[in-house]
Write a protein that holds these residues in place. Structure first.
Motif, PDB file in Angstrom:
ATOM      1  N   LEU A 331      87.595  -8.803 -22.365  1.00  0.00           N
ATOM      2  CA  LEU A 331      88.319  -7.626 -21.899  1.00  0.00           C
ATOM      3  C   LEU A 331      89.423  -8.010 -20.920  1.00  0.00           C
ATOM      4  O   LEU A 331      90.520  -7.433 -20.941  1.00  0.00           O
ATOM      5  CB  LEU A 331      87.347  -6.630 -21.255  1.00  0.00           C
ATOM      6  CG  LEU A 331      86.388  -5.930 -22.215  1.00  0.00           C
ATOM      7  CD1 LEU A 331      85.366  -5.113 -21.453  1.00  0.00           C
ATOM      8  CD2 LEU A 331      87.153  -5.038 -23.204  1.00  0.00           C
ATOM      9  N   GLU A 332      89.153  -8.977 -20.068  1.00  0.00           N
ATOM     10  CA  GLU A 332      90.192  -9.444 -19.149  1.00  0.00           C
ATOM     11  C   GLU A 332      91.323 -10.141 -19.903  1.00  0.00           C
ATOM     12  O   GLU A 332      92.488 -10.069 -19.501  1.00  0.00           O
ATOM     13  CB  GLU A 332      89.598 -10.360 -18.085  1.00  0.00           C
ATOM     14  CG  GLU A 332      88.762  -9.621 -17.053  1.00  0.00           C
ATOM     15  CD  GLU A 332      88.230 -10.529 -15.952  1.00  0.00           C
ATOM     16  OE1 GLU A 332      88.366 -11.771 -16.084  1.00  0.00           O
ATOM     17  OE2 GLU A 332      87.678  -9.998 -14.974  1.00  0.00           O
ATOM     18  N   GLN A 333      90.979 -10.812 -20.990  1.00  0.00           N
ATOM     19  CA  GLN A 333      92.020 -11.417 -21.831  1.00  0.00           C
ATOM     20  C   GLN A 333      92.948 -10.332 -22.378  1.00  0.00           C
ATOM     21  O   GLN A 333      94.176 -10.477 -22.366  1.00  0.00           O
ATOM     22  CB  GLN A 333      91.396 -12.185 -22.989  1.00  0.00           C
ATOM     23  CG  GLN A 333      92.399 -12.783 -23.978  1.00  0.00           C
ATOM     24  CD  GLN A 333      91.727 -13.455 -25.166  1.00  0.00           C
ATOM     25  OE1 GLN A 333      90.657 -14.051 -25.033  1.00  0.00           O
ATOM     26  NE2 GLN A 333      92.334 -13.362 -26.332  1.00  0.00           N
ATOM     27  N   SER A 337      97.345  -8.752 -21.058  1.00  0.00           N
ATOM     28  CA  SER A 337      98.509  -8.413 -21.871  1.00  0.00           C
ATOM     29  C   SER A 337      98.934  -6.963 -21.675  1.00  0.00           C
ATOM     30  O   SER A 337      99.750  -6.442 -22.437  1.00  0.00           O
ATOM     31  CB  SER A 337      98.213  -8.670 -23.353  1.00  0.00           C
ATOM     32  OG  SER A 337      97.948 -10.031 -23.591  1.00  0.00           O
ATOM     33  N   GLY A 338      98.345  -6.283 -20.671  1.00  0.00           N
ATOM     34  CA  GLY A 338      98.707  -4.898 -20.401  1.00  0.00           C
ATOM     35  C   GLY A 338      98.039  -3.895 -21.315  1.00  0.00           C
ATOM     36  O   GLY A 338      98.549  -2.779 -21.495  1.00  0.00           O
ATOM     37  N   HIS A 339      96.901  -4.240 -21.874  1.00  0.00           N
ATOM     38  CA  HIS A 339      96.192  -3.376 -22.815  1.00  0.00           C
ATOM     39  C   HIS A 339      95.427  -2.318 -22.031  1.00  0.00           C
ATOM     40  O   HIS A 339      94.380  -2.596 -21.436  1.00  0.00           O
ATOM     41  CB  HIS A 339      95.232  -4.224 -23.659  1.00  0.00           C
ATOM     42  CG  HIS A 339      94.674  -3.529 -24.845  1.00  0.00           C
ATOM     43  ND1 HIS A 339      93.565  -2.733 -24.786  1.00  0.00           N
ATOM     44  CD2 HIS A 339      95.079  -3.498 -26.144  1.00  0.00           C
ATOM     45  CE1 HIS A 339      93.286  -2.260 -25.985  1.00  0.00           C
ATOM     46  NE2 HIS A 339      94.192  -2.702 -26.822  1.00  0.00           N
ATOM     47  N   TYR A 343      91.650  -1.862 -19.577  1.00  0.00           N
ATOM     48  CA  TYR A 343      91.485  -1.506 -18.166  1.00  0.00           C
ATOM     49  C   TYR A 343      90.318  -0.533 -18.002  1.00  0.00           C
ATOM     50  O   TYR A 343      89.483  -0.673 -17.099  1.00  0.00           O
ATOM     51  CB  TYR A 343      92.756  -0.859 -17.620  1.00  0.00           C
ATOM     52  CG  TYR A 343      93.978  -1.746 -17.564  1.00  0.00           C
ATOM     53  CD1 TYR A 343      93.891  -3.086 -17.206  1.00  0.00           C
ATOM     54  CD2 TYR A 343      95.236  -1.225 -17.855  1.00  0.00           C
ATOM     55  CE1 TYR A 343      95.025  -3.881 -17.145  1.00  0.00           C
ATOM     56  CE2 TYR A 343      96.378  -2.014 -17.794  1.00  0.00           C
ATOM     57  CZ  TYR A 343      96.262  -3.339 -17.436  1.00  0.00           C
ATOM     58  OH  TYR A 343      97.390  -4.124 -17.375  1.00  0.00           O
ATOM     59  N   PHE A 344      90.272   0.477 -18.870  1.00  0.00           N
ATOM     60  CA  PHE A 344      89.183   1.458 -18.786  1.00  0.00           C
ATOM     61  C   PHE A 344      87.833   0.807 -19.069  1.00  0.00           C
ATOM     62  O   PHE A 344      86.836   1.104 -18.396  1.00  0.00           O
ATOM     63  CB  PHE A 344      89.428   2.597 -19.783  1.00  0.00           C
ATOM     64  CG  PHE A 344      90.434   3.600 -19.325  1.00  0.00           C
ATOM     65  CD1 PHE A 344      90.115   4.546 -18.371  1.00  0.00           C
ATOM     66  CD2 PHE A 344      91.710   3.603 -19.845  1.00  0.00           C
ATOM     67  CE1 PHE A 344      91.050   5.482 -17.944  1.00  0.00           C
ATOM     68  CE2 PHE A 344      92.655   4.521 -19.438  1.00  0.00           C
ATOM     69  CZ  PHE A 344      92.327   5.467 -18.474  1.00  0.00           C
ATOM     70  N   TYR A 360      89.863  -0.975  -8.952  1.00  0.00           N
ATOM     71  CA  TYR A 360      91.004  -1.856  -9.206  1.00  0.00           C
ATOM     72  C   TYR A 360      91.516  -1.683 -10.636  1.00  0.00           C
ATOM     73  O   TYR A 360      92.726  -1.562 -10.862  1.00  0.00           O
ATOM     74  CB  TYR A 360      90.607  -3.313  -8.963  1.00  0.00           C
ATOM     75  CG  TYR A 360      91.622  -4.305  -9.488  1.00  0.00           C
ATOM     76  CD1 TYR A 360      92.756  -4.616  -8.750  1.00  0.00           C
ATOM     77  CD2 TYR A 360      91.454  -4.916 -10.731  1.00  0.00           C
ATOM     78  CE1 TYR A 360      93.703  -5.510  -9.240  1.00  0.00           C
ATOM     79  CE2 TYR A 360      92.392  -5.814 -11.228  1.00  0.00           C
ATOM     80  CZ  TYR A 360      93.510  -6.108 -10.476  1.00  0.00           C
ATOM     81  OH  TYR A 360      94.440  -6.990 -10.955  1.00  0.00           O
ATOM     82  N   TRP A 361      90.593  -1.651 -11.604  1.00  0.00           N
ATOM     83  CA  TRP A 361      91.033  -1.554 -12.999  1.00  0.00           C
ATOM     84  C   TRP A 361      91.569  -0.168 -13.323  1.00  0.00           C
ATOM     85  O   TRP A 361      92.506  -0.028 -14.109  1.00  0.00           O
ATOM     86  CB  TRP A 361      89.900  -1.946 -13.939  1.00  0.00           C
ATOM     87  CG  TRP A 361      89.611  -3.422 -13.899  1.00  0.00           C
ATOM     88  CD1 TRP A 361      88.491  -4.043 -13.437  1.00  0.00           C
ATOM     89  CD2 TRP A 361      90.505  -4.467 -14.312  1.00  0.00           C
ATOM     90  NE1 TRP A 361      88.614  -5.414 -13.537  1.00  0.00           N
ATOM     91  CE2 TRP A 361      89.830  -5.700 -14.073  1.00  0.00           C
ATOM     92  CE3 TRP A 361      91.773  -4.493 -14.862  1.00  0.00           C
ATOM     93  CZ2 TRP A 361      90.414  -6.931 -14.370  1.00  0.00           C
ATOM     94  CZ3 TRP A 361      92.360  -5.709 -15.156  1.00  0.00           C
ATOM     95  CH2 TRP A 361      91.681  -6.915 -14.909  1.00  0.00           C
ATOM     96  N   LEU A 362      91.017   0.876 -12.682  1.00  0.00           N
ATOM     97  CA  LEU A 362      91.603   2.201 -12.832  1.00  0.00           C
ATOM     98  C   LEU A 362      93.020   2.217 -12.268  1.00  0.00           C
ATOM     99  O   LEU A 362      93.938   2.823 -12.836  1.00  0.00           O
ATOM    100  CB  LEU A 362      90.751   3.256 -12.120  1.00  0.00           C
ATOM    101  CG  LEU A 362      89.451   3.682 -12.796  1.00  0.00           C
ATOM    102  CD1 LEU A 362      88.700   4.658 -11.905  1.00  0.00           C
ATOM    103  CD2 LEU A 362      89.726   4.304 -14.172  1.00  0.00           C
ATOM    104  N   ASP A 363      93.206   1.533 -11.149  1.00  0.00           N
ATOM    105  CA  ASP A 363      94.518   1.451 -10.527  1.00  0.00           C
ATOM    106  C   ASP A 363      95.521   0.774 -11.460  1.00  0.00           C
ATOM    107  O   ASP A 363      96.672   1.204 -11.586  1.00  0.00           O
ATOM    108  CB  ASP A 363      94.410   0.682  -9.209  1.00  0.00           C
ATOM    109  CG  ASP A 363      95.741   0.582  -8.488  1.00  0.00           C
ATOM    110  OD1 ASP A 363      96.049   1.501  -7.709  1.00  0.00           O
ATOM    111  OD2 ASP A 363      96.458  -0.417  -8.701  1.00  0.00           O
TER     112      ASP A 363
END
Length: 441
Positions: A331-333, A337-339, A343-344, A360-363
């Motif tokens: 998921l971090e990979q 790439s801005g996917h 993030y969700f 952080y990931w919601l942000d």
């Protein structure tokens, strides 16, 4: 730098044009949430229509501006080959879809001008060679048509007295067939009935480029026509495009067949498509184990979308044993790439074990323009579910979510406004404007 969608900017402009040229005090008209939201849909619709052109210029990202400037520079120079190189280099990048369509149209126009110019010239070998030298790379079909005229003229001259005219007539017929069907091998005007490899390469390169380009700009009817012969001849990318086009047309059996052929050549997008088909059982029996293997193989080749679905497989235990560490890795990979869906997924993955990372990931998703993420981040700051309570930050993210079209944020703004001082409210609204323009703390 991210710039928010037009709906967001137009919303703020609408309020500004209703009498708010600077940040107001709490007592002023749009300081009250109830009044802030009371403007009717009809008024907003009219304002959007009036402001559409102006707002459109504001929301164009720096990247889009740079792309448009590049295209303008291409159009300012008189040569065709730079346009063709641009199309070939970016033909499968959908970020350039708008620019690709414009460049393709301009390239077509210039090739038509070349064809018109040579239509008025004598059909001689000298003129053909001149045309080949100047335009074969970008306008091979137009060159091929002129070559057919040359062959036709040679055949007319040879009919009366010279032997071998039947062979030349056959050569002209073959060239005409090549114009109608570029997958057949061209013949050369320079030698009798010999393959014209240079022309063949130019036509093949153009056909491949057209297939990829038409798919990218979503001209599906023409993409189908351009890609099918390439796919039948074994081109893995064209096979993937055919699979996607078949899915769009709800022909799941054909989609599975094309995807199977593409994936069989280890083409990552083909593996992704087949993996999704097998996961969903579209035209085939569900096979989550094989689907996971295909998705992982595509992800390991660097495909962000495949990394996302591989991460979900590990997160949910679909076709493989659940593994949080592997889920996080893939998921971090994808997120790198801005996917946004990644993030969700990462926020959900960290919800219980590391709530600050969930925030952080919601942000990250919110800063990339997701209205849902903006709303959830407002909830996070308002309720302290992933860290400290911050009413000002909550107001900012609720406001951005609302302006981005997420109506449930209205109630959140009303609640937060009651908890902020006048100076905090003014600062929050300044931060909203910064967010709209992609300026973050």
């Amino acid at each position: 730098m991210h710039v928010f969608p037009a709906t967001l900017v137009v919303g703020l402009l609408a309020f500004s044009l209703s009498g708010c040229s600077s940040l107001p005090d709490r007592e002023q008209v749009w300081s009250r949430s109830s009044e802030f939201f009371s403007q009717s849909a009809e008024v907003l619709k009219a304002q959007r229509k009036r402001l559409a052109n102006f707002a459109g210029s504001l929301v164009t990202s720096k990247d889009d501006e740079a792309r448009d400037e590049e295209v303008s520079a291409l159009f300012a120079q008189p040569y065709i080959d730079p346009l063709t190189r641009y199309l070939e280099e970016r033909s499968d990048d959908d970020r350039f879809a708008a620019q690709l369509a414009r460049v393709a149209e301009e390239r077509g126009r210039r090739c038509e001008e070349v064809a018109d110019t040579y239509a008025d010239r004598a059909a001689t070998l000298d003129n053909l060679q001149r045309m080949r030298r100047g335009y074969l790379y970008s306008c091979p079909t137009e060159v091929q048509r002129f070559a057919a005229r040359v062959d036709s003229g040679k055949n007319t001259d040879a009919k009366v007295s010279r032997p071998g005219s039947n062979e030349k007539t056959a050569q002209a017929a073959k060239r005409e067939a090549q114009i109608k069907n570029p997958t057949t091998s061209p013949v050369s005007s320079a030698s009798n009935d010999q393959p014209d490899t240079e022309m063949e390469d130019a036509l093949s390169r153009r056909q491949h480029s057209d297939c990829y380009l038409l798919f990218t700009i979503r001209n599906n009817t023409q993409a189908l026509e351009a890609c099918e012969p390439l796919a039948a001849a074994g081109d893995a990318k064209a096979q993937h495009h055919m699979a996607q086009l078949a899915l769009m047309g709800n022909d799941t059996a054909a989609a599975a067949d094309w995807a199977r052929q593409s994936a069989g050549q280890k083409y990552a997008p083909g593996q992704l498509t087949l993996g999704q088909i097998l996961q969903n059982g579209q035209g085939v029996a569900k096979d989550p184990i094989r689907a996971h293997g295909l998705l992982k193989s595509a992800a390991d080749q660097g495909l962000a979308e495949a990394a996302y679905y591989t991460g979900l497989s590990f997160q949910n235990g679909t076709g493989v044993s659940a593994n949080a560490a592997n889920a996080k890795t893939y998921l971090e990979q994808a997120a790198s790439s801005g996917h946004i869906p990644a993030y969700f997924a990462l926020a959900e993955l960290h919800e219980s074990s590391a709530p600050e990372r969930a925030r952080y990931w919601l942000d990250q998703a919110a800063r990339n323009g997701s209205a849902r993420a903006q709303y959830l981040l407002g909830e996070s700051y308002a309720k302290g579910t992933h860290g400290e309570i911050d009413h000002e930050a909550a107001y900012v993210w609720y406001s951005l979510a609302l302006l981005n079209g997420h109506d449930p944020a209205k109630a959140g703004i009303e609640r937060q406004e009651q908890l902020l001082t006048s100076s905090q409210l003014a600062n929050a609204r300044s931060r909203v404007e910064d967010g709209i323009n992609g300026r973050w703390d």
